[in-house]
Design an enzyme around this catalytic site. Structure first.
Site, PDB file in Angstrom:
ATOM      1  N   GLY A 153     117.755  44.367  65.896  1.00 45.23           N
ATOM      2  CA  GLY A 153     117.901  43.012  65.372  1.00 45.23           C
ATOM      3  C   GLY A 153     118.606  42.952  64.038  1.00 45.23           C
ATOM      4  O   GLY A 153     118.399  42.011  63.275  1.00 45.23           O
TER       5      GLY A 153
ATOM      6  N   SER B  17     119.798  49.953  68.459  1.00 50.31           N
ATOM      7  CA  SER B  17     120.537  49.196  67.455  1.00 50.31           C
ATOM      8  C   SER B  17     119.958  49.486  66.060  1.00 50.31           C
ATOM      9  O   SER B  17     119.931  50.631  65.631  1.00 50.31           O
ATOM     10  CB  SER B  17     120.519  47.705  67.799  1.00 50.31           C
ATOM     11  OG  SER B  17     121.462  46.993  67.039  1.00 50.31           O
TER      12      SER B  17
END
Length: 602
Positions: free
Chosen positions: A215, A297
């Site tokens: 995120g 990520s």
């Protein structure tokens, strides 16, 4: 004719009401309204219809504002009547109590009584009031048993809104629920979630897989269904954990008044969660001496940082990095560096103070969280890990080069089309403008760049833009992480390349997009999206969960007749392709990756 004109006149008088009804219906649909939202809008439209009997025969300067006011009323109600933003909960029979240092915890039996989930266990004290921006403090003791059936709030971030819900209605994009969905938020969010097999025996000590959500360090949650640990836990091979950590300005503010603890609060939270697991996971059947941290990520970047932080030494025994690295330059993130220097990080904190009227740290701690978040929005690039002298005593690149990392086995890789979500935005596709831009940005290296990423026509320009970001921001840094660890460490490194395009015609143009591998690796196909998964996908899901769990257990993903996965040390020019077929292949786009390896060190 007179009758027809009268009919048309009557219809014309009610045409505005029909438009208002359509407006309310469209906005309610865009807002993903529940049944009661449709009822509210219908009642409001009915009330407008009754009220219109008073003004519909009057002059236009009375009717026009009346109809406009009615449209605003119905439209406003449709926008306001969105689904409530809540936390995620689980239902089922309760488990036996598990003791922890803070008190007993009772979980919920799910997945046809195959898995026990313990949701929303606090691993640190709420970081509120005088603890806002402080390092995480020990979780508070509880006098009563915690019923762990609520994952609790996500860390402070943008909550779902009409705009985000409408976006998911209108745009065909991958992982809509994961990227644009979410739950209620609060600063009191330092919680973790544990899944274990319901058949686990008291004497068993299974390896532990801790998943750190992505995120961009500004959003995300350990409660999202794509990260759910039930499918992996049901196999009985590992205990699965997900965590929340502070995000954005609350997780990465390096204010001078914080002293040696300035910045990287979100990373300190991750370390605190690992310390809690070290002290408590045995009660849940986990082995504190076999903890693997995985992430995607920003979560992968976090795993990479935990692999070099001296504060995480002894807490991590293996790392899985999915589409994210921590290697890169140090300087100013506004200039394209991966990390801010300690000085620049302090300057950003000063800028936030100025945006809040010169507020001191004490004054900012007394402000509502939303006011802080709004003021920090213009500085969003900087809410990111920085070199602080403690969590990161130097850049990860320097730490790996010196061989001072936490030397543990690595499994890491990237996807074929990491940057394809750029296609959702407006990009300049003019070939002349593209060449001018590249020559100005890359100077003497421009010819090499344009040979790798040509732009002869608008379509090729767009493809090259996406491909360059994929190679430069994901594939190359991940490759450098693996080669650096292999060069100075003693543990095995396994690298993969994910190429499977999920079978959903509406999003096929995104290819093997950023995050596409998550549901395969976690055994959660179908948790987000409407892809018609077939036998190829189920085979790949089974292989990936098998590789991941074997690595968690032994540090080696091989076994169970899966295709052989060579180490980076043994086959430096090969990776394991995870796609329509699974096999060791030549590493992807080596010239482009090596180009970026040189560029990213400048």
């Amino acid at each position: 004719m007179t009758t027809q004109r009268a009919a048309r006149r009557r219809a014309g008088r009610w045409a505005p009401l029909a438009l208002i009804v359509v407006l309310g219906g469209v906005l309610t649909w865009l807002n993903q309204g529940l049944w009661w939202a449709w009822l509210v809008v219908a009642v409001a439209a009915g009330a407008v219809g009754l009220a219109a009997r008073w003004w519909r025969g009057r002059r236009w300067f009375v009717q026009l504002p009346a109809w406009l006011l009615a449209a605003c009323l119905v439209g406003g109600l449709a926008v306001a009547a969105g689904p409530p933003v809540v936390t995620r909960t689980v239902d089922g029979a309760r488990t036996a109590a598990v003791p922890t240092e803070q008190g007993d915890v009772v979980g919920v039996r799910v997945r046809s009584d195959q898995v026990d989930v313990f949701a929303g266990i606090p691993y640190a004290a709420p970081p509120v009031d005088e603890l806002r921006w402080e390092p995480p403090q020990p979780a508070l003791p509880r006098a009563e048993t915690l019923i762990a059936d609520d994952f609790g709030p996500s860390a402070v971030q943008a909550e779902p809104s009409f705009v985000s819900r409408a976006t998911t209605r209108l745009l065909d994009a991958p992982l809509e629920d994961t990227l644009l969905g979410g739950y209620a938020t609060d600063e009191d969010a330092l919680r973790l979630n544990i899944w274990r097999s319901s058949s686990i025996q008291p004497e068993q000590r299974l390896p532990v897989l801790v998943f750190v959500h992505g995120g961009s360090f500004t959003g995300g949650s350990g409660a999202l269904p794509a990260y759910d640990g039930a499918a992996l836990a049901a196999r009985g091979d590992a205990v699965i954990v997900t965590i929340n950590y502070r995000l954005g300005v609350f997780g990465f503010l390096a204010d001078d008044e914080l002293g040696q603890a300035a910045g990287n609060q979100g990373l300190r939270d991750q370390i605190a969660a690992l310390e809690w697991l070290r002290d408590n996971i045995a009660g849940f059947g986990g082995d504190p001496a076999r903890v693997t941290v995985a992430g995607e990520s920003a979560g992968s970047g976090s795993a990479c940082i935990l692999g070099v932080s001296p504060l995480a030494e002894g807490l991590v025994h293996g790392l899985i990095g999915q589409s994210g690295s921590c290697l890169g330059t140090v300087g100013d993130r506004d200039d394209g560096d991966v990390y801010n220097t300690e000085e620049n990080a302090h300057d950003v904190a000063d800028s936030l103070s100025e945006a809040l009227g010169g507020a001191t740290l004490e004054e900012m701690r007394a402000m509502p969280a939303e006011r802080i978040r709004s003021a920090a929005a213009s500085l969003s690039t900087h809410w990111f890990p920085s070199i602080d002298g403690a969590v990161l005593p130097a850049s990860p690149t320097e730490i790996y080069a010196a061989g001072e990392q936490n030397d543990v086995p690595l499994l890491l890789g990237s996807n074929a089309d990491e940057a394809s979500l750029m296609l959702l935005s407006a990009m300049d596709s003019d070939p002349r403008a593209y060449e001018t831009e590249i020559r100005e940005a890359y100077g003497a290296e421009a010819d090499a760049y344009l040979q790798l990423y040509p732009g002869e026509d608008p379509h090729q320009v767009l493809d090259s833009r996406v491909r360059a970001v994929t190679d430069g921001s994901m594939i190359s840094p991940t490759h450098d992480w693996g080669t650096s660890a292999a060069a100075t460490g003693s543990e095995d490194v396994y690298t993969y390349f994910f190429t499977r395009v999920p079978p959903d015609p509406s999003i096929e143009r995104f290819g093997a997009y950023h995050g596409a591998e998550v549901m395969y690796a976690n055994g959660n196909l179908g948790a987000d999206g409407d892809a018609a998964y077939d036998a190829v996908d189920r085979r790949l899901e089974a292989e990936m969960t098998g590789y991941w769990l074997s690595f968690v257990a032994t540090g080696d993903p091989n076994g169970d007749e899966r295709p052989s996965w060579p180490t980076l040390q043994a086959s430096p020019e090969q990776v394991l392709e995870l796609g329509d077929t699974t096999a060791a292949v030549d590493r992807p786009r080596p010239q482009a990756v090596d180009f970026w390896s040189r560029e990213n060190q400048r």
